[in-house]
Write a protein that holds these residues in place. Sequence first.
Motif, mmCIF file in Angstrom:
data_model
loop_
_atom_site.group_PDB
_atom_site.id
_atom_site.type_symbol
_atom_site.label_atom_id
_atom_site.label_comp_id
_atom_site.label_asym_id
_atom_site.label_seq_id
_atom_site.Cartn_x
_atom_site.Cartn_y
_atom_site.Cartn_z
ATOM 1 N N ASP A 175 0.817 -1.211 0.000
ATOM 2 C CA ASP A 175 0.000 0.000 0.000
ATOM 3 C C ASP A 175 0.853 1.264 0.000
ATOM 4 N N LYS A 176 1.991 1.223 0.714
ATOM 5 C CA LYS A 176 2.886 2.387 0.743
ATOM 6 C C LYS A 176 3.590 2.543 -0.605
ATOM 7 N N GLN A 177 3.948 1.422 -1.200
ATOM 8 C CA GLN A 177 4.610 1.462 -2.507
ATOM 9 C C GLN A 177 3.688 2.069 -3.561
ATOM 10 N N GLU A 178 2.419 1.708 -3.510
ATOM 11 C CA GLU A 178 1.459 2.266 -4.464
ATOM 12 C C GLU A 178 1.306 3.774 -4.262
ATOM 13 N N ALA A 179 1.311 4.210 -3.014
ATOM 14 C CA ALA A 179 1.219 5.645 -2.728
ATOM 15 C C ALA A 179 2.446 6.383 -3.238
ATOM 16 N N LEU A 180 3.616 5.765 -3.085
ATOM 17 C CA LEU A 180 4.844 6.383 -3.577
ATOM 18 C C LEU A 180 4.834 6.460 -5.100
ATOM 19 N N GLN A 181 4.328 5.417 -5.750
ATOM 20 C CA GLN A 181 4.243 5.426 -7.205
ATOM 21 C C GLN A 181 3.334 6.544 -7.687
ATOM 22 N N ALA A 182 2.229 6.747 -6.995
ATOM 23 C CA ALA A 182 1.306 7.826 -7.362
ATOM 24 C C ALA A 182 1.957 9.194 -7.173
ATOM 25 N N LEU A 183 2.715 9.354 -6.109
ATOM 26 C CA LEU A 183 3.425 10.604 -5.853
ATOM 27 C C LEU A 183 4.434 10.884 -6.958
ATOM 28 N N ILE A 184 5.178 9.855 -7.333
ATOM 29 C CA ILE A 184 6.184 10.005 -8.387
ATOM 30 C C ILE A 184 5.519 10.348 -9.709
ATOM 31 N N ALA A 185 4.378 9.721 -9.995
ATOM 32 C CA ALA A 185 3.674 10.018 -11.245
ATOM 33 C C ALA A 185 3.244 11.476 -11.302
ATOM 34 N N ARG A 186 2.763 12.010 -10.196
ATOM 35 C CA ARG A 186 2.378 13.422 -10.158
ATOM 36 C C ARG A 186 3.585 14.326 -10.347
ATOM 37 N N PHE A 187 4.692 13.955 -9.735
ATOM 38 C CA PHE A 187 5.915 14.757 -9.900
ATOM 39 C C PHE A 187 6.363 14.748 -11.351
ATOM 40 N N ASN A 188 6.359 13.583 -11.967
ATOM 41 C CA ASN A 188 6.813 13.488 -13.354
ATOM 42 C C ASN A 188 5.945 14.324 -14.290
#
Length: 425
Positions: A49-62
Amino acid sequence: MNTRSLITPIALSLALFAAPAFAAPKSAKPAAPAAASADIEISSQLPKDKQEALQALIARFNESNKGARIVLTDRAWDAGAPAAAQILDGASEDAFLTGKQRYKPLFAVVKDAGVKLDVAERASPVVAPVAIDAKGRLLGLPIGLATPVFFINQDVFRKNGLDPAAVPHTWAEVQDTAGKLIDAGVACPLTVARPATVLLENTAAWHNEAFVNAKGEVAVNGLSYVRHLARMASWQKSRYLQLFGHGDEAVDRFASGSCAMLIAPQSAMPVASKGGFSIGVSALPYYQDVPGAHQNTIADGPALWVSAGRSAAEYKTIARFVAFWLEPTQQVDWMRATGYLPLNRAGYFAASSRTLGAELGHIKIAVDQLIATPATANSRATVLGSSPRVLQVLNDELDSVWNQGKAAKLALDEAVARIRALGIR
């Protein structure tokens, strides 16, 4: 030599909640886009669940970053060539910090990128010793701080005639509630995640009891420790308490509806809430007859480390990503998705707002546990409290109590002797 042992145990503060960790100078212009277009890898083995949240954060940054993309990989830091940055915790962080220096200090990364690093004036001793040097500068960024709180399944309480709004506050109330649940036919009244951290280190700090003595040795075999462990052992025998492992296995049991009460980090909320039932949250239980209780609990969790030997363009992108992560909007999304504590004042204010108060109430309870009462020499975090080798010994001895019936005093005496024999300080 373990680099961790050289780090001054001035932890990254809950002054993170009192002052911004990072802030761009008011006069500074936006950083120029990185010249390189190659992907920049961050490796992590956070829970799903934390990994998915981090992936979403990175996608927004990109989406917002005009330059190199950050990509997230799920792998160990030493599996192949090192990533540009890695998120580490526990044994993996301990191994990363052992031997040669493999990281570039985060304060240097952001300084070189033109991002101002504001060091809080008052560091808090309740956060487990992390990547802070003797001058209070960040070597790495703790992105997943957590401290244990108390959860109840309100639906189970309601179904069995208990007040769903009455979360137990003392250990005596927990015992009384567990007894009522057993009588009502509930097979698992209480479970605990990370039992060594919760039942020993945090329970000690919560009662202003030292985890480490004046000689720098683990001292978990005093009268209060023995009394508490003996009580937990009696609960386990009577099935008031059930243990399922050394990590977060208990969280899954609670989320499945199998257990009515849970003690776990506040970061367990995203998983616990998947059970589809109403959840009540309160502070860690305490003993009313212990002078000084309740004092404060201790926070720990994974941290972001930036690898040494990368290009200036890579460091600039990573610095911008850290600054992005600390924006209020990102903080709210991060807390909501992961249950982790806020990274700075903006995140804390968001978690405390009336708008988000109900949704992030578990985070406010956790923060209040950490900072409502100033820490003492006894209740401060220690290097030994977060040492994987120390925790392994403590878990081994707790297992001997749960599974073999070893007496609490004997188990704790042997834990202290084994840890001292390891020479860990």
